[in-house]
Motif scaffolding. Structure first.
Motif, PDB file in Angstrom:
ATOM      1  N   PRO A 153     -46.043 -12.937  40.713  1.00 49.06           N
ATOM      2  CA  PRO A 153     -45.800 -14.003  39.743  1.00 49.06           C
ATOM      3  C   PRO A 153     -44.465 -13.840  39.025  1.00 49.06           C
ATOM      4  N   TRP A 154     -43.996 -14.940  38.488  1.00 41.97           N
ATOM      5  CA  TRP A 154     -42.864 -14.874  37.573  1.00 41.97           C
ATOM      6  C   TRP A 154     -43.291 -14.139  36.312  1.00 41.97           C
ATOM      7  N   ARG A 155     -42.373 -13.384  35.749  1.00 29.89           N
ATOM      8  CA  ARG A 155     -42.602 -12.709  34.475  1.00 29.89           C
ATOM      9  C   ARG A 155     -41.390 -12.948  33.580  1.00 29.89           C
ATOM     10  N   VAL A 156     -41.639 -13.146  32.301  1.00 32.10           N
ATOM     11  CA  VAL A 156     -40.567 -13.461  31.346  1.00 32.10           C
ATOM     12  C   VAL A 156     -40.616 -12.471  30.190  1.00 32.10           C
ATOM     13  N   GLY A 157     -39.511 -11.805  29.956  1.00 29.40           N
ATOM     14  CA  GLY A 157     -39.409 -10.904  28.823  1.00 29.40           C
ATOM     15  C   GLY A 157     -38.970 -11.642  27.576  1.00 29.40           C
ATOM     16  N   VAL A 158     -39.709 -11.465  26.504  1.00 34.39           N
ATOM     17  CA  VAL A 158     -39.391 -12.116  25.229  1.00 34.39           C
ATOM     18  C   VAL A 158     -38.662 -11.112  24.336  1.00 34.39           C
ATOM     19  N   SER A 159     -37.455 -11.439  23.947  1.00 31.72           N
ATOM     20  CA  SER A 159     -36.647 -10.519  23.140  1.00 31.72           C
ATOM     21  C   SER A 159     -37.267 -10.277  21.769  1.00 31.72           C
ATOM     22  N   ASP A 160     -37.155  -9.056  21.301  1.00 33.43           N
ATOM     23  CA  ASP A 160     -37.617  -8.693  19.968  1.00 33.43           C
ATOM     24  C   ASP A 160     -36.512  -9.049  18.971  1.00 33.43           C
ATOM     25  N   PRO A 161     -36.761  -9.992  18.064  1.00 30.67           N
ATOM     26  CA  PRO A 161     -35.694 -10.431  17.146  1.00 30.67           C
ATOM     27  C   PRO A 161     -35.278  -9.367  16.146  1.00 30.67           C
ATOM     28  N   LEU A 162     -36.114  -8.358  15.932  1.00 35.87           N
ATOM     29  CA  LEU A 162     -35.816  -7.322  14.953  1.00 35.87           C
ATOM     30  C   LEU A 162     -35.276  -6.044  15.578  1.00 35.87           C
ATOM     31  N   ARG A 163     -35.279  -5.996  16.912  1.00 32.13           N
ATOM     32  CA  ARG A 163     -34.792  -4.806  17.621  1.00 32.13           C
ATOM     33  C   ARG A 163     -33.913  -5.250  18.788  1.00 32.13           C
ATOM     34  N   PRO A 164     -32.644  -5.485  18.540  1.00 27.89           N
ATOM     35  CA  PRO A 164     -31.747  -5.975  19.595  1.00 27.89           C
ATOM     36  C   PRO A 164     -31.833  -5.117  20.854  1.00 27.89           C
ATOM     37  N   GLY A 166     -34.478  -4.865  22.693  1.00 25.88           N
ATOM     38  CA  GLY A 166     -35.877  -4.571  22.969  1.00 25.88           C
ATOM     39  C   GLY A 166     -36.672  -5.814  23.294  1.00 25.88           C
ATOM     40  N   LEU A 167     -37.879  -5.616  23.805  1.00 24.42           N
ATOM     41  CA  LEU A 167     -38.761  -6.726  24.137  1.00 24.42           C
ATOM     42  C   LEU A 167     -39.969  -6.736  23.209  1.00 24.42           C
ATOM     43  N   ALA A 168     -40.319  -7.931  22.758  1.00 21.06           N
ATOM     44  CA  ALA A 168     -41.518  -8.100  21.944  1.00 21.06           C
ATOM     45  C   ALA A 168     -42.749  -8.261  22.826  1.00 21.06           C
ATOM     46  N   ALA A 169     -42.558  -8.799  24.042  1.00 23.99           N
ATOM     47  CA  ALA A 169     -43.674  -9.027  24.959  1.00 23.99           C
ATOM     48  C   ALA A 169     -43.118  -9.399  26.322  1.00 23.99           C
ATOM     49  N   VAL A 170     -43.965  -9.292  27.332  1.00 22.42           N
ATOM     50  CA  VAL A 170     -43.651  -9.799  28.671  1.00 22.42           C
ATOM     51  C   VAL A 170     -44.752 -10.780  29.049  1.00 22.42           C
ATOM     52  N   ILE A 171     -44.353 -12.002  29.353  1.00 20.11           N
ATOM     53  CA  ILE A 171     -45.287 -13.069  29.701  1.00 20.11           C
ATOM     54  C   ILE A 171     -45.371 -13.195  31.215  1.00 20.11           C
ATOM     55  N   SER A 172     -46.599 -13.273  31.733  1.00 16.31           N
ATOM     56  CA  SER A 172     -46.809 -13.414  33.176  1.00 16.31           C
ATOM     57  C   SER A 172     -47.348 -14.803  33.503  1.00 16.31           C
ATOM     58  N   ALA A 173     -46.840 -15.385  34.593  1.00 15.86           N
ATOM     59  CA  ALA A 173     -47.316 -16.687  35.054  1.00 15.86           C
ATOM     60  C   ALA A 173     -48.387 -16.542  36.129  1.00 15.86           C
ATOM     61  N   ALA A 174     -48.972 -15.359  36.244  1.00 15.07           N
ATOM     62  CA  ALA A 174     -49.979 -15.115  37.274  1.00 15.07           C
ATOM     63  C   ALA A 174     -51.140 -16.104  37.153  1.00 15.07           C
ATOM     64  N   GLY A 175     -51.484 -16.717  38.292  1.00 14.01           N
ATOM     65  CA  GLY A 175     -52.659 -17.576  38.328  1.00 14.01           C
ATOM     66  C   GLY A 175     -52.453 -19.012  37.923  1.00 14.01           C
ATOM     67  N   VAL A 176     -51.249 -19.389  37.547  1.00  8.03           N
ATOM     68  CA  VAL A 176     -51.001 -20.784  37.164  1.00  8.03           C
ATOM     69  C   VAL A 176     -49.797 -21.332  37.939  1.00  8.03           C
ATOM     70  N   PRO A 177     -49.822 -22.616  38.305  1.00  7.71           N
ATOM     71  CA  PRO A 177     -48.729 -23.173  39.099  1.00  7.71           C
ATOM     72  C   PRO A 177     -47.466 -23.452  38.311  1.00  7.71           C
TER      73      PRO A 177
END
Length: 266
Positions: A153-164, A166-177
């Motif tokens: 699946p596609w995965r998207v890293g969400v930048s951490d606004p308080l820690r240049p 760094g990542l706040a989370a990684v979002i996965s598109a697994a299972g959805v079109p």
């Protein structure tokens, strides 16, 4: 901001392209499909982005949206895209009880919906050409369609606004079109989000709102509206929207999430 991450093993050959337009960079990562058709669609999609910039840029005095704001044109005299965007913006205003706004300092300004819509429009053009996996990232607003490869699946890293860096989370598109990720906040552009009650920059306890939804057009609108609301009201409102999950980060480094976000992390 968000960065798309795709596993490379077993993935179809990728067509990648970066285009500077609309004051940011639009990045394409396209998998599968007939190479000739995909390249033609990419050319069309890029031309479409520049056309959107010409029509909707509030920084160009001669753009149709600037002339419309000054009363020099009617909506009917503009490119049909203008009526389409204004209709969507009006729907976003209704759905958010006015927290999303197409006005800035009393002047017509649909900027808050145009970029996300342009990203989604470009992504869907690539899918229509037969691509089996599409990622288009416009300044951190991401539209994902299909998959980059078998069981990848596609995965998207969400930048951490308080820690240049760094990542706040990684979002996965697994299972959805299709899946979209859009972030509104102050880390990249400062205080640019408007409080529609005052017409001035929103002052809230938030530094970033990331919305995950099928469509980046709406994800972008909802992120903007929720940021203007503040963390408490914004989270409650986002929880009420169907097929929407969100991550909110406050200036005090508190992370708040909608109930279903955990299923999209990975």
């Amino acid at each position: 901001m968000a960065d798309t991450v795709a596993e490379s093993a077993q993935a179809p050959a990728a067509v990648r392209h970066a285009e500077e337009v609309m004051g940011t960079v639009f990045s394409f990562d396209v998998r599968g499909g007939n190479p000739v058709a995909v390249q033609a669609a990419l050319k069309d999609a890029v031309a479409g982005l520049h056309r959107v910039d010409e029509v909707f840029s509030t920084y160009r005095d001669g753009s149709q949206i600037s002339r419309l704001a000054r009363g020099e044109l009617t909506v009917e005299e503009c490119d049909p895209l203008v009526a389409q965007v204004l209709d969507m913006g009006a729907e976003a205003e209704r759905a958010s009880d006015g927290w999303f706004s197409m006005r800035y300092e009393g002047r017509l300004d649909p900027t808050g919906i145009v970029k996300g819509w342009a990203v989604e429009r470009a992504a869907r053009r690539m899918a229509e050409a037969g691509a089996t996996g599409v990622s288009v990232n416009g300044g951190g607003d991401v539209q994902l369609l299909g998959v980059p490869g078998p069981e990848r699946p596609w995965r998207v890293g969400v930048s951490d606004p308080l820690r240049p860096g760094g990542l706040a989370a990684v979002i996965s598109a697994a299972g959805v079109p299709e899946l979209a990720v859009a972030t509104s906040g102050t880390a990249e552009r400062g205080a640019h989000i408007v409080d529609p009650r005052t017409g001035h920059s929103a002052v809230t306890d938030l530094v970033a709102v990331t919305v995950v939804a099928p469509s980046v057009t709406w994800a972008d609108c909802w992120a903007t509206a929720a940021f203007a609301m503040g963390s408490r009201e914004g989270l409650a409102w986002l929880e009420s929207l169907p097929d929407v999950e969100a991550l909110l980060i406050t200036a005090g480094d508190e992370v708040r999430c909608t109930g279903g976000l955990a299923a999209r992390l990975g």
